[in-house]
Design an enzyme around this catalytic site. Structure first.
Site, PDB file in Angstrom:
ATOM      1  N   ASP A  10      44.950  24.128  54.348  1.00 51.06           N
ATOM      2  CA  ASP A  10      44.249  25.367  54.039  1.00 51.06           C
ATOM      3  C   ASP A  10      44.261  25.514  52.520  1.00 51.06           C
ATOM      4  OD1 ASP A  10      43.224  28.085  54.383  1.00 51.06           O
ATOM      5  OD2 ASP A  10      45.261  28.728  53.897  1.00 51.06           O
ATOM      6  N   ASP A  12      43.496  29.020  50.365  1.00 52.63           N
ATOM      7  CA  ASP A  12      44.057  30.281  49.881  1.00 52.63           C
ATOM      8  C   ASP A  12      45.431  30.547  50.482  1.00 52.63           C
ATOM      9  OD1 ASP A  12      42.010  31.597  48.128  1.00 52.63           O
ATOM     10  OD2 ASP A  12      40.768  31.228  49.888  1.00 52.63           O
ATOM     11  N   ASP A 162      48.874  28.953  55.870  1.00 50.37           N
ATOM     12  CA  ASP A 162      49.769  30.096  55.637  1.00 50.37           C
ATOM     13  C   ASP A 162      49.512  31.271  56.573  1.00 50.37           C
ATOM     14  OD1 ASP A 162      47.232  30.613  54.283  1.00 50.37           O
ATOM     15  OD2 ASP A 162      48.223  32.355  53.403  1.00 50.37           O
TER      16      ASP A 162
END
Length: 215
Positions: A10, A12, A162
């Site tokens: 991922d 961000d 996250d």
């Protein structure tokens, strides 16, 4: 797991330390899109909720979500030069690349934003691909499409993210889910969704990869 597992990241919150910027932009867009902005205290509470629950709590309507994501991408493009890399991540990525792992990115952010960020931090040579998925909850389709295109087996791939939705996407496909505790979602809620691994700092990713190589 194969000897050199392929790692999909991922962007961000996982690679880019972008939480403050995303919150600033989404709060600024709240009046236009008709949802509630969040104070620091409210944000902390939201970070312990799933993505679906957050959207419900702040009042983002599903039909406006794609338009909100496009605006978020455009606004982030204007501030992409201000984003920092997660501390300690550069060294980890370099070591993984040197070990022969294929590294790539599947993100809800815009591809151009990610490319600029990687160039700014001299990381563009580390990643073999960047895939952008506009659907906030549709990452599993993008990852699955990528795996099929590259001819990989599910056992060869792990996804590093996250958020709860990153864990869910990996589980839906049947690949390993590696959750990181330094991004948007707090470790407490990440653990509830049972990732295969939950990291507290980037360096731990190297240990996890060794475990995947030698189960």
């Amino acid at each position: 797991m194969v000897n050199t597992p392929h790692l999909i990241f991922d962007f961000d919150g996982t690679l880019a330390d972008s939480l403050d910027l995303v919150v600033e932009i989404t709060n600024g867009l709240a009046p236009e899109f008709g949802y509630s902005s969040s104070s620091p205290e409210e944000l902390h509470q939201l970070r312990n909720n799933s993505t679906e629950d957050i959207l419900k709590k702040v009042g983002v309507t599903w039909y406006k979500l794609p338009f909100l994501m496009l605006r978020l991408r455009r606004e982030m493009n204007q501030a992409i030069d201000t984003l920092n890399l997660v501390e300690g991540m550069a060294e980890v990525l370099e070591e993984l690349k040197n070990q022969g792992h294929i590294l790539g990115i599947v993100t809800s952010n815009g591809r151009e934003n990610v490319k600029i960020f990687l160039r700014n931090h001299r990381l563009d040579y580390q990643f073999e691909f960047i895939e952008s998925e506009l659907n906030l909850l549709g990452k599993s389709r993008g990852i699955k499409r990528l795996i099929k295109k590259r001819g990989w087996t599910l056992e060869e791939v792990a996804y590093v993210g996250d958020e709860v939705r990153d864990i869910q996407a990996a589980h839906q496909i049947g690949i390993k889910a590696i959750a990181v505790g330094w991004g948007f979602h707090l470790p407490e809620i990440l653990s509830e969704y049972q990732p295969d691994f939950l990291l507290s700092e980037p360096r731990e990713l190297l240990e996890v990869v060794q475990r995947l190589k030698n189960p």
